[in-house]
Design an enzyme around this catalytic site. Structure first.
Site, PDB file in Angstrom:
ATOM      1  N   PRO A   5      85.813  54.310  99.026  1.00  0.00           N
ATOM      2  CA  PRO A   5      84.722  54.126  98.073  1.00  0.00           C
ATOM      3  C   PRO A   5      85.148  53.591  96.707  1.00  0.00           C
ATOM      4  O   PRO A   5      86.211  53.943  96.194  1.00  0.00           O
ATOM      5  CB  PRO A   5      84.112  55.518  97.941  1.00  0.00           C
ATOM      6  CG  PRO A   5      85.112  56.455  98.495  1.00  0.00           C
ATOM      7  CD  PRO A   5      85.912  55.686  99.504  1.00  0.00           C
ATOM      8  N   ASN A   6      84.286  52.768  96.170  1.00  0.00           N
ATOM      9  CA  ASN A   6      84.384  52.179  94.829  1.00  0.00           C
ATOM     10  C   ASN A   6      85.420  51.056  94.723  1.00  0.00           C
ATOM     11  O   ASN A   6      85.536  50.443  93.664  1.00  0.00           O
ATOM     12  CB  ASN A   6      84.656  53.265  93.760  1.00  0.00           C
ATOM     13  CG  ASN A   6      83.549  54.287  93.710  1.00  0.00           C
ATOM     14  OD1 ASN A   6      82.385  53.925  93.563  1.00  0.00           O
ATOM     15  ND2 ASN A   6      83.872  55.569  93.874  1.00  0.00           N
ATOM     16  N   ARG A  22      85.941  47.667  87.677  1.00  0.00           N
ATOM     17  CA  ARG A  22      86.115  49.121  87.660  1.00  0.00           C
ATOM     18  C   ARG A  22      87.352  49.498  86.842  1.00  0.00           C
ATOM     19  O   ARG A  22      88.482  49.163  87.239  1.00  0.00           O
ATOM     20  CB  ARG A  22      86.290  49.624  89.092  1.00  0.00           C
ATOM     21  CG  ARG A  22      86.549  51.111  89.185  1.00  0.00           C
ATOM     22  CD  ARG A  22      86.982  51.527  90.581  1.00  0.00           C
ATOM     23  NE  ARG A  22      87.157  52.955  90.640  1.00  0.00           N
ATOM     24  CZ  ARG A  22      87.717  53.617  91.622  1.00  0.00           C
ATOM     25  NH1 ARG A  22      88.148  52.958  92.680  1.00  0.00           N
ATOM     26  NH2 ARG A  22      87.847  54.926  91.583  1.00  0.00           N
ATOM     27  N   TYR A  76      92.983  49.915  87.084  1.00  0.00           N
ATOM     28  CA  TYR A  76      93.078  49.195  88.363  1.00  0.00           C
ATOM     29  C   TYR A  76      93.306  47.691  88.214  1.00  0.00           C
ATOM     30  O   TYR A  76      93.449  46.996  89.224  1.00  0.00           O
ATOM     31  CB  TYR A  76      91.807  49.444  89.190  1.00  0.00           C
ATOM     32  CG  TYR A  76      91.606  50.908  89.539  1.00  0.00           C
ATOM     33  CD1 TYR A  76      92.461  51.546  90.437  1.00  0.00           C
ATOM     34  CD2 TYR A  76      90.590  51.659  88.956  1.00  0.00           C
ATOM     35  CE1 TYR A  76      92.297  52.884  90.753  1.00  0.00           C
ATOM     36  CE2 TYR A  76      90.411  53.005  89.260  1.00  0.00           C
ATOM     37  CZ  TYR A  76      91.264  53.610  90.157  1.00  0.00           C
ATOM     38  OH  TYR A  76      91.106  54.941  90.463  1.00  0.00           O
ATOM     39  N   ASN A  94      93.795  52.830 101.946  1.00  0.00           N
ATOM     40  CA  ASN A  94      93.542  53.384 100.609  1.00  0.00           C
ATOM     41  C   ASN A  94      92.265  54.211 100.722  1.00  0.00           C
ATOM     42  O   ASN A  94      91.158  53.668 100.688  1.00  0.00           O
ATOM     43  CB  ASN A  94      93.372  52.284  99.565  1.00  0.00           C
ATOM     44  CG  ASN A  94      93.259  52.870  98.161  1.00  0.00           C
ATOM     45  OD1 ASN A  94      92.985  54.067  98.008  1.00  0.00           O
ATOM     46  ND2 ASN A  94      93.467  52.062  97.142  1.00  0.00           N
ATOM     47  N   ALA A 100      88.753  58.056  96.669  1.00  0.00           N
ATOM     48  CA  ALA A 100      88.497  59.471  96.354  1.00  0.00           C
ATOM     49  C   ALA A 100      88.516  60.361  97.596  1.00  0.00           C
ATOM     50  O   ALA A 100      88.768  61.572  97.487  1.00  0.00           O
ATOM     51  CB  ALA A 100      87.171  59.616  95.613  1.00  0.00           C
ATOM     52  N   HIS A 112      91.333  62.989  98.305  1.00  0.00           N
ATOM     53  CA  HIS A 112      91.517  64.284  97.666  1.00  0.00           C
ATOM     54  C   HIS A 112      90.698  65.406  98.298  1.00  0.00           C
ATOM     55  O   HIS A 112      90.921  66.569  97.987  1.00  0.00           O
ATOM     56  CB  HIS A 112      91.191  64.156  96.175  1.00  0.00           C
ATOM     57  CG  HIS A 112      91.861  62.981  95.534  1.00  0.00           C
ATOM     58  ND1 HIS A 112      93.239  62.847  95.514  1.00  0.00           N
ATOM     59  CD2 HIS A 112      91.368  61.849  94.943  1.00  0.00           C
ATOM     60  CE1 HIS A 112      93.551  61.692  94.922  1.00  0.00           C
ATOM     61  NE2 HIS A 112      92.435  61.074  94.572  1.00  0.00           N
ATOM     62  N   ASP A 119      91.261  64.603 109.709  1.00  0.00           N
ATOM     63  CA  ASP A 119      91.263  64.964 111.132  1.00  0.00           C
ATOM     64  C   ASP A 119      91.170  63.724 112.019  1.00  0.00           C
ATOM     65  O   ASP A 119      91.783  63.669 113.090  1.00  0.00           O
ATOM     66  CB  ASP A 119      90.105  65.924 111.437  1.00  0.00           C
ATOM     67  CG  ASP A 119      90.386  67.338 110.963  1.00  0.00           C
ATOM     68  OD1 ASP A 119      91.523  67.620 110.524  1.00  0.00           O
ATOM     69  OD2 ASP A 119      89.453  68.169 111.022  1.00  0.00           O
ATOM     70  N   GLU A 146      99.565  55.383 103.765  1.00  0.00           N
ATOM     71  CA  GLU A 146      98.582  55.637 102.700  1.00  0.00           C
ATOM     72  C   GLU A 146      99.002  54.859 101.459  1.00  0.00           C
ATOM     73  O   GLU A 146     100.187  54.869 101.102  1.00  0.00           O
ATOM     74  CB  GLU A 146      98.566  57.140 102.404  1.00  0.00           C
ATOM     75  CG  GLU A 146      97.661  57.538 101.247  1.00  0.00           C
ATOM     76  CD  GLU A 146      97.795  59.025 100.877  1.00  0.00           C
ATOM     77  OE1 GLU A 146      98.497  59.781 101.600  1.00  0.00           O
ATOM     78  OE2 GLU A 146      97.210  59.414  99.858  1.00  0.00           O
ATOM     79  N   HIS A 205      97.918  53.634  97.274  1.00  0.00           N
ATOM     80  CA  HIS A 205      97.078  53.731  96.078  1.00  0.00           C
ATOM     81  C   HIS A 205      97.511  52.670  95.086  1.00  0.00           C
ATOM     82  O   HIS A 205      98.721  52.410  94.923  1.00  0.00           O
ATOM     83  CB  HIS A 205      97.193  55.116  95.441  1.00  0.00           C
ATOM     84  CG  HIS A 205      96.757  56.201  96.367  1.00  0.00           C
ATOM     85  ND1 HIS A 205      95.430  56.487  96.589  1.00  0.00           N
ATOM     86  CD2 HIS A 205      97.464  57.016  97.182  1.00  0.00           C
ATOM     87  CE1 HIS A 205      95.343  57.449  97.497  1.00  0.00           C
ATOM     88  NE2 HIS A 205      96.569  57.791  97.878  1.00  0.00           N
ATOM     89  N   SER A 256      96.793  52.810  91.726  1.00  0.00           N
ATOM     90  CA  SER A 256      97.327  53.596  90.606  1.00  0.00           C
ATOM     91  C   SER A 256      98.310  54.635  91.144  1.00  0.00           C
ATOM     92  O   SER A 256      98.532  54.720  92.359  1.00  0.00           O
ATOM     93  CB  SER A 256      96.171  54.289  89.862  1.00  0.00           C
ATOM     94  OG  SER A 256      95.598  55.296  90.692  1.00  0.00           O
ATOM     95  N   ARG A 292      97.923  61.099  87.015  1.00  0.00           N
ATOM     96  CA  ARG A 292      96.549  61.113  86.497  1.00  0.00           C
ATOM     97  C   ARG A 292      95.983  62.544  86.510  1.00  0.00           C
ATOM     98  O   ARG A 292      96.739  63.500  86.470  1.00  0.00           O
ATOM     99  CB  ARG A 292      95.701  60.122  87.312  1.00  0.00           C
ATOM    100  CG  ARG A 292      96.245  58.684  87.213  1.00  0.00           C
ATOM    101  CD  ARG A 292      95.429  57.699  88.019  1.00  0.00           C
ATOM    102  NE  ARG A 292      94.056  57.635  87.539  1.00  0.00           N
ATOM    103  CZ  ARG A 292      93.041  57.096  88.230  1.00  0.00           C
ATOM    104  NH1 ARG A 292      93.268  56.576  89.422  1.00  0.00           N
ATOM    105  NH2 ARG A 292      91.817  57.083  87.728  1.00  0.00           N
ATOM    106  N   ARG A 320      93.605  64.624  91.322  1.00  0.00           N
ATOM    107  CA  ARG A 320      94.159  63.521  92.121  1.00  0.00           C
ATOM    108  C   ARG A 320      95.560  63.829  92.662  1.00  0.00           C
ATOM    109  O   ARG A 320      96.132  63.038  93.409  1.00  0.00           O
ATOM    110  CB  ARG A 320      94.235  62.239  91.284  1.00  0.00           C
ATOM    111  CG  ARG A 320      92.905  61.731  90.817  1.00  0.00           C
ATOM    112  CD  ARG A 320      93.034  60.394  90.108  1.00  0.00           C
ATOM    113  NE  ARG A 320      91.889  60.159  89.242  1.00  0.00           N
ATOM    114  CZ  ARG A 320      90.714  59.678  89.644  1.00  0.00           C
ATOM    115  NH1 ARG A 320      90.528  59.355  90.900  1.00  0.00           N
ATOM    116  NH2 ARG A 320      89.720  59.510  88.788  1.00  0.00           N
TER     117      ARG A 320
HETATM  118  C1  DQA Z   1      92.950  55.301  94.200  1.00  0.00           C
HETATM  119  C2  DQA Z   1      93.258  56.602  93.468  1.00  0.00           C
HETATM  120  C3  DQA Z   1      92.181  57.640  93.742  1.00  0.00           C
HETATM  121  O1  DQA Z   1      92.452  58.840  93.027  1.00  0.00           O
HETATM  122  C4  DQA Z   1      90.826  57.119  93.287  1.00  0.00           C
HETATM  123  O2  DQA Z   1      89.809  58.044  93.623  1.00  0.00           O
HETATM  124  C5  DQA Z   1      90.508  55.758  93.784  1.00  0.00           C
HETATM  125  C6  DQA Z   1      91.577  54.766  93.859  1.00  0.00           C
HETATM  126  C7  DQA Z   1      93.970  54.194  93.870  1.00  0.00           C
HETATM  127  O3  DQA Z   1      94.045  53.217  94.614  1.00  0.00           O
HETATM  128  O4  DQA Z   1      94.682  54.282  92.849  1.00  0.00           O
HETATM  129  O5  DQA Z   1      89.369  55.433  94.065  1.00  0.00           O
HETATM  130  O6  DQA Z   1      93.019  55.544  95.607  1.00  0.00           O
END
Ligand code: DQA
Length: 147
Positions: free
Chosen positions: A10-11, A18, A23, A74, A77, A80, A87, A98, A100, A102, A107, A111
């Site tokens: 998401p996002n 953003r 980012y 990625n 959110a 977390h 699962d 995995e 990220h 950031s 942070r 997170r």
């Molecule tokens: C993120 C880090 C997460 O904490 C955050 O919720 C994101 C982006 C990252 O790519 O740094 O949406 O996964």
């Protein structure tokens, strides 16, 4: 040629606008192109997807398990708190990294925990879009060689 699923939660479609201080200013489409270029160098194909929907990302993880597809993920959110995603990932049948953009460890405290990390082969965080480049490299290294 092996296909790698690059899944974004998401996002992340909002990259570019953003929180650019966190980012950067490049967009999700820029990220897609960077992943495709890295994959081509590695002899891999990339299937790049993004969703804000937990059920959709879980369906993609099921698809990956059924098709033995490696995943660069990625979870955004979902990292977390999504035990449902965790699962689903536990059923994987191919490498999982995995990523990220950031560095979540540097942070807010919420997170600092990833519910996904324990079912992944490894985690790469804090290198901007470079995290995805490194993850694709790691996937390439984990896949059996041609000869
Ligand atoms: C993120 C880090 C997460 O904490 C955050 O919720 C994101 C982006 C990252 O790519 O740094 O949406 O996964």
């Amino acid at each position: 040629m092996r296909t790698v699923l690059v899944l974004n939660g998401p996002n992340l479609a909002r990259l570019g606008s953003r929180e650019p201080d966190v980012y950067g200013t490049a967009t999700l489409d820029d990220l897609r192109k960077a992943c495709a270029a890295t994959a081509a160098e590695l002899g891999l194909a990339v299937d790049f997807r993004q969703t804000d929907d937990e059920s959709e990302i879980i369906a993609w993880v099921h698809e990956a398990a059924d098709r033995q597809l490696p995943i660069v993920l990625n979870p955004a959110a979902f990292t977390h708190y999504s035990y449902a995603l965790r699962d689903a990932l536990a059923m994987r049948t191919a490498p999982l990294v995995e990523v990220h953009i950031s560095n979540p460890a540097a942070r807010e405290s919420f997170r600092h925990n990833s519910v996904v990390a324990a079912v992944a082969d490894g985690t790469i965080a804090g290198f901007g879009f470079g995290s995805y480049r490194l993850a694709l490299r790691a996937i390439a290294d984990m896949l059996p060689g041609d000869g």
